[in-house]
Scaffold this motif. Structure first.
Motif, PDB file in Angstrom:
ATOM      1  N   ILE A  37       0.839  -1.214   0.000  1.00  0.00           N
ATOM      2  CA  ILE A  37       0.000   0.000   0.000  1.00  0.00           C
ATOM      3  C   ILE A  37       0.865   1.251   0.000  1.00  0.00           C
ATOM      4  O   ILE A  37       0.539   2.250  -0.672  1.00  0.00           O
ATOM      5  CB  ILE A  37      -0.950  -0.038   1.205  1.00  0.00           C
ATOM      6  CG1 ILE A  37      -1.938  -1.199   1.068  1.00  0.00           C
ATOM      7  CG2 ILE A  37      -1.716   1.275   1.333  1.00  0.00           C
ATOM      8  CD1 ILE A  37      -2.829  -1.409   2.285  1.00  0.00           C
ATOM      9  N   ALA A  38       1.981   1.224   0.706  1.00  0.00           N
ATOM     10  CA  ALA A  38       2.880   2.384   0.739  1.00  0.00           C
ATOM     11  C   ALA A  38       3.455   2.670  -0.644  1.00  0.00           C
ATOM     12  O   ALA A  38       3.593   3.833  -1.054  1.00  0.00           O
ATOM     13  CB  ALA A  38       3.997   2.148   1.744  1.00  0.00           C
ATOM     14  N   CYS A  39       3.814   1.615  -1.395  1.00  0.00           N
ATOM     15  CA  CYS A  39       4.315   1.815  -2.759  1.00  0.00           C
ATOM     16  C   CYS A  39       3.267   2.509  -3.624  1.00  0.00           C
ATOM     17  O   CYS A  39       3.569   3.426  -4.394  1.00  0.00           O
ATOM     18  CB  CYS A  39       4.693   0.472  -3.382  1.00  0.00           C
ATOM     19  SG  CYS A  39       6.141  -0.313  -2.657  1.00  0.00           S
ATOM     20  N   TRP A  40       2.022   2.070  -3.473  1.00  0.00           N
ATOM     21  CA  TRP A  40       0.960   2.634  -4.308  1.00  0.00           C
ATOM     22  C   TRP A  40       0.628   4.066  -3.911  1.00  0.00           C
ATOM     23  O   TRP A  40       0.449   4.940  -4.758  1.00  0.00           O
ATOM     24  CB  TRP A  40      -0.285   1.745  -4.190  1.00  0.00           C
ATOM     25  CG  TRP A  40      -1.423   2.234  -5.013  1.00  0.00           C
ATOM     26  CD1 TRP A  40      -1.512   2.222  -6.363  1.00  0.00           C
ATOM     27  CD2 TRP A  40      -2.641   2.813  -4.535  1.00  0.00           C
ATOM     28  NE1 TRP A  40      -2.716   2.742  -6.778  1.00  0.00           N
ATOM     29  CE2 TRP A  40      -3.443   3.127  -5.664  1.00  0.00           C
ATOM     30  CE3 TRP A  40      -3.150   3.094  -3.266  1.00  0.00           C
ATOM     31  CZ2 TRP A  40      -4.693   3.703  -5.567  1.00  0.00           C
ATOM     32  CZ3 TRP A  40      -4.412   3.656  -3.172  1.00  0.00           C
ATOM     33  CH2 TRP A  40      -5.170   3.967  -4.308  1.00  0.00           C
ATOM     34  N   VAL A  41       0.554   4.350  -2.600  1.00  0.00           N
ATOM     35  CA  VAL A  41       0.237   5.700  -2.127  1.00  0.00           C
ATOM     36  C   VAL A  41       1.333   6.683  -2.526  1.00  0.00           C
ATOM     37  O   VAL A  41       1.056   7.848  -2.859  1.00  0.00           O
ATOM     38  CB  VAL A  41       0.011   5.694  -0.605  1.00  0.00           C
ATOM     39  CG1 VAL A  41      -0.106   7.116  -0.065  1.00  0.00           C
ATOM     40  CG2 VAL A  41      -1.222   4.891  -0.243  1.00  0.00           C
ATOM     41  N   ALA A  42       2.599   6.229  -2.523  1.00  0.00           N
ATOM     42  CA  ALA A  42       3.705   7.133  -2.855  1.00  0.00           C
ATOM     43  C   ALA A  42       3.592   7.671  -4.275  1.00  0.00           C
ATOM     44  O   ALA A  42       4.050   8.787  -4.569  1.00  0.00           O
ATOM     45  CB  ALA A  42       5.040   6.421  -2.673  1.00  0.00           C
ATOM     46  N   LEU A  43       2.949   6.897  -5.178  1.00  0.00           N
ATOM     47  CA  LEU A  43       2.824   7.360  -6.565  1.00  0.00           C
ATOM     48  C   LEU A  43       1.995   8.634  -6.682  1.00  0.00           C
ATOM     49  O   LEU A  43       2.125   9.373  -7.653  1.00  0.00           O
ATOM     50  CB  LEU A  43       2.192   6.267  -7.429  1.00  0.00           C
ATOM     51  CG  LEU A  43       3.075   5.077  -7.778  1.00  0.00           C
ATOM     52  CD1 LEU A  43       2.315   4.099  -8.647  1.00  0.00           C
ATOM     53  CD2 LEU A  43       4.347   5.527  -8.485  1.00  0.00           C
ATOM     54  N   ALA A  44       1.121   8.898  -5.719  1.00  0.00           N
ATOM     55  CA  ALA A  44       0.297  10.107  -5.774  1.00  0.00           C
ATOM     56  C   ALA A  44       1.138  11.374  -5.697  1.00  0.00           C
ATOM     57  O   ALA A  44       0.676  12.454  -6.089  1.00  0.00           O
ATOM     58  CB  ALA A  44      -0.741  10.085  -4.655  1.00  0.00           C
ATOM     59  N   PHE A  45       2.359  11.264  -5.203  1.00  0.00           N
ATOM     60  CA  PHE A  45       3.212  12.448  -5.024  1.00  0.00           C
ATOM     61  C   PHE A  45       4.423  12.408  -5.947  1.00  0.00           C
ATOM     62  O   PHE A  45       5.410  13.111  -5.722  1.00  0.00           O
ATOM     63  CB  PHE A  45       3.674  12.531  -3.561  1.00  0.00           C
ATOM     64  CG  PHE A  45       2.543  12.444  -2.578  1.00  0.00           C
ATOM     65  CD1 PHE A  45       1.769  13.549  -2.286  1.00  0.00           C
ATOM     66  CD2 PHE A  45       2.230  11.239  -1.951  1.00  0.00           C
ATOM     67  CE1 PHE A  45       0.717  13.475  -1.389  1.00  0.00           C
ATOM     68  CE2 PHE A  45       1.182  11.156  -1.050  1.00  0.00           C
ATOM     69  CZ  PHE A  45       0.413  12.274  -0.768  1.00  0.00           C
ATOM     70  N   ARG A  46       4.356  11.593  -7.000  1.00  0.00           N
ATOM     71  CA  ARG A  46       5.532  11.411  -7.870  1.00  0.00           C
ATOM     72  C   ARG A  46       5.866  12.658  -8.679  1.00  0.00           C
ATOM     73  O   ARG A  46       7.035  12.887  -8.996  1.00  0.00           O
ATOM     74  CB  ARG A  46       5.305  10.228  -8.801  1.00  0.00           C
ATOM     75  CG  ARG A  46       4.162  10.422  -9.787  1.00  0.00           C
ATOM     76  CD  ARG A  46       3.855   9.125 -10.530  1.00  0.00           C
ATOM     77  NE  ARG A  46       2.752   9.300 -11.478  1.00  0.00           N
ATOM     78  CZ  ARG A  46       2.922   9.534 -12.770  1.00  0.00           C
ATOM     79  NH1 ARG A  46       4.146   9.627 -13.270  1.00  0.00           N
ATOM     80  NH2 ARG A  46       1.872   9.665 -13.562  1.00  0.00           N
ATOM     81  N   ARG A  47       4.876  13.470  -9.032  1.00  0.00           N
ATOM     82  CA  ARG A  47       5.170  14.675  -9.821  1.00  0.00           C
ATOM     83  C   ARG A  47       5.758  15.771  -8.951  1.00  0.00           C
ATOM     84  O   ARG A  47       6.564  16.581  -9.429  1.00  0.00           O
ATOM     85  CB  ARG A  47       3.899  15.173 -10.514  1.00  0.00           C
ATOM     86  CG  ARG A  47       3.345  14.181 -11.525  1.00  0.00           C
ATOM     87  CD  ARG A  47       2.200  14.779 -12.315  1.00  0.00           C
ATOM     88  NE  ARG A  47       1.592  13.801 -13.198  1.00  0.00           N
ATOM     89  CZ  ARG A  47       2.039  13.496 -14.415  1.00  0.00           C
ATOM     90  NH1 ARG A  47       3.119  14.121 -14.873  1.00  0.00           N
ATOM     91  NH2 ARG A  47       1.420  12.595 -15.168  1.00  0.00           N
TER      92      ARG A  47
END
Length: 403
Positions: A52-62
Motif C-alpha cells: 500500500i505504501a508503494c501505491w500511495v507514494a505514486l500520488a506524489f511522484r510529480r
C-alpha cells in the motif's frame, strides 16, 4: 490529516496511472489472502502495508519524483525478502516512478536508481540465494526486469523531449504571432503616414493656389473697382482648383472605405502624365512655369509616377507660398535605370528658413522608393532635385516605343 486525504483524492482523480496500479495492488493483496505467510499475522500485515505504501507514494511522484522513486525502491527491497509471494506491485510502481524521474529531466538520479535496483536484485539472487540454496528469480526474469526498467526510462526521456519540442513550437508560434502583429501595426502606421503625406500635398498645393489667386484678385479689384473681368477669372480658377482638390481628396480617402482589403491596391489617380495640368494651375497664379522632358520615356510604375508628381506639386506649392518667384522650371529626365526630377525657381530661396514638413515629406517619399532628394538654395533661387529608381529593361519594363 484531512488535508492530506483531500490532496491524495485529487491526485487519484488527476493521475490515471493510480487506478491501474491500484488494480495490481488489489490482485497482489487478494493473492496473499490464499497463500500462507511465514512469521504470522505481523509479517502478513507488514507486507500488505509495504504494498500500500508503494501505491500511495505514486500520488506524489510529480511533486517529488526522486524521493518517491527511492521510497518505492526501499519498500520493494523490504517486501520481497519478507513475503512468501512475489507481488508485482513494487515493480509496477517503481517503473512508473523511474519514468517520472526520466521525464522530469533528472538523468543522474534515474541512472542511479536503475543501477541500485539491478545491483540489489543481483545481490539478492547471486549472493544471498547461494546462502539459502534457492533462487527466487532466474536469469531470464532479471533480464526482463532490466529491460522493462530501461524501457520506462527511455519512454520517459522521449516524452520529455516531445514536451520540450511542443513547448518550443508553441513559443515559436507565439513569437510569429507577435511579429505578425508588430508588422501589421507597422504597416498601419506606414499607411497612415502615406495618407498624411497625400493629404498634405493635395490640400496644401490647391489651397495655396486658391489663396494666392484670390488675394491677387481682391488686390486688383480694390485698385480698379469697376472692372470685374479679372475677379470673374479668379473665381473661375478658385472653382476649378477647389474641384480638383476635392477630386484628389476623394481619391486619396477612398482607400479608407475599402474595408475588405488589407491595403490600398492603387494610388490616387495622379502621375507624370498630369504635369501639364499642374503647371497650368500654377501658371494661373501669375507664375511663369516651364516643363522640359529629356530621355526616352519608359513605362514608369504608378508608385514612381505618383511620387514624382507629388514632389513637383509640393515644390510648386512652396514656390507660390514662400519664394516670391516669377518663374519656375520643371525638368524631367529619364536616365537609364532612374528618373530625375528637378524644380528650380528664381525666388529668394530659403537661406534663413528651416526645413518644413513639406521638404521632409518629399525626402521621405523618395527614400521610401529607394531614391533620394535634395533641396537647397542656389545663386538664383531654390532648387529641389529628386532621383527615383526605375526598373531596367532586363527586369521586364521596356520603353514605351518597344511595347
Amino acid at each position: 490529516m484531512l488535508a492530506s486525504l483531500a490532496s491524495f483524492a485529487r491526485a487519484v482523480r488527476r493521475e490515471p496511472v493510480l487506478p491501474l496500479t491500484g488494480l495490481v495492488l488489489l490482485f497482489d493483496i487478494g493473492t496473499l489472502l490464499f497463500e500462507p505467510e511465514r512469521g504470522g499475522w505481523e509479517v502478513a500485515l507488514g507486507g500488505r502495508a509495504l504494498l500500500i505504501a508503494c501505491w500511495v507514494a505514486l500520488a506524489f511522484r510529480r511533486r517529488w519524483p526522486v524521493p518517491v522513486a527511492a521510497a518505492i525502491l526501499v519498500c520493494g527491497a523490504a517486501f520481497f525478502p519478507l513475503s512468501a509471494v512475489d507481488g508485482a506491485t513494487p515493480l509496477a510502481c517503481f517503473m512508473v516512478a523511474v519514468y517520472t524521474v526520466a521525464r522530469a529531466g533528472r538523468p543522474a538520479a534515474v541512472i542511479t536508481l536503475f543501477v541500485t535496483a539491478m545491483l540489489a536484485i543481483g545481490y539478492a539472487e547471486f549472493v544471498l540465494a547461494d546462502d539459502r540454496g534457492k533462487r527466487e528469480v532466474d536469469n531470464m526474469a532479471i533480464a526482463l526486469i532490466g529491460g522493462w526498467l530501461l524501457s520506462a526510462i527511455a519512454f520517459g526521456h522521449a516524452m520529455r523531449v516531445r514536451r520540450a519540442y511542443l513547448n518550443e513550437t508553441e513559443q515559436r508560434v507565439r513569437a510569429a504571432e507577435r511579429e505578425r502583429d508588430v508588422r501589421a501595426r507597422q504597416s498601419a502606421t506606414e499607411e497612415r503616414l502615406r495618407l498624411a503625406r497625400e493629404l498634405h500635398d493635395v490640400l496644401g498645393h490647391n489651397i495655396s493656389l486658391i489663396n494666392v489667386q484670390a488675394a491677387a484678385a481682391l488686390h486688383r479689384s480694390t485698385k480698379r473697382p469697376g472692372q470685374t473681368e479679372e475677379l470673374v477669372a479668379a473665381l473661375e480658377f478658385v472653382r476649378d482648383a477647389s474641384k480638383e482638390a476635392l477630386r484628389e481628396l476623394r481619391a486619396t480617402l477612398g482607400v479608407l472605405r475599402q474595408v475588405d482589403e488589407d491595403a490600398p491596391t492603387a494610388p490616387a489617380p495622379a502621375g507624370l502624365e498630369r504635369l501639364g495640368e499642374l503647371a497650368d494651375r500654377a501658371a494661373a497664379t501669375g507664375l511663369d512655369v516651364r516643363v522640359d522632358t529629356s530621355g526616352a520615356p519608359p513605362v514608369v510604375p504608378p508608385q514612381i509616377s505618383l511620387a514624382a508628381y507629388r514632389i513637383v506639386q509640393e515644390s510648386l506649392t512652396n514656390v507660390t507660398r514662400h519664394a516670391g518667384a516669377e518663374g519656375a522650371a520643371i525638368t524631367v529626365d529619364y536616365a537609364p535605370g532612374e528618373l530625375r526630377v528637378t524644380v528650380e525657381d528664381d525666388g529668394r530661396g530659403a537661406a534663413d528658413a528651416p526645413e518644413g514638413s513639406g521638404i521632409a515629406g518629399m525626402r521621405e517619399r523618395a527614400r521610401a522608393l529607394g531614391g533620394e532628394l535634395t533641396a537647397r538654395t542656389t545663386a538664383t533661387g531654390f532648387r529641389v532635385a529628386a532621383r527615383l529608381p526605375l526598373p531596367r529593361r532586363s527586369e521586364g519594363v521596356a520603353p514605351a516605343g518597344e511595347r
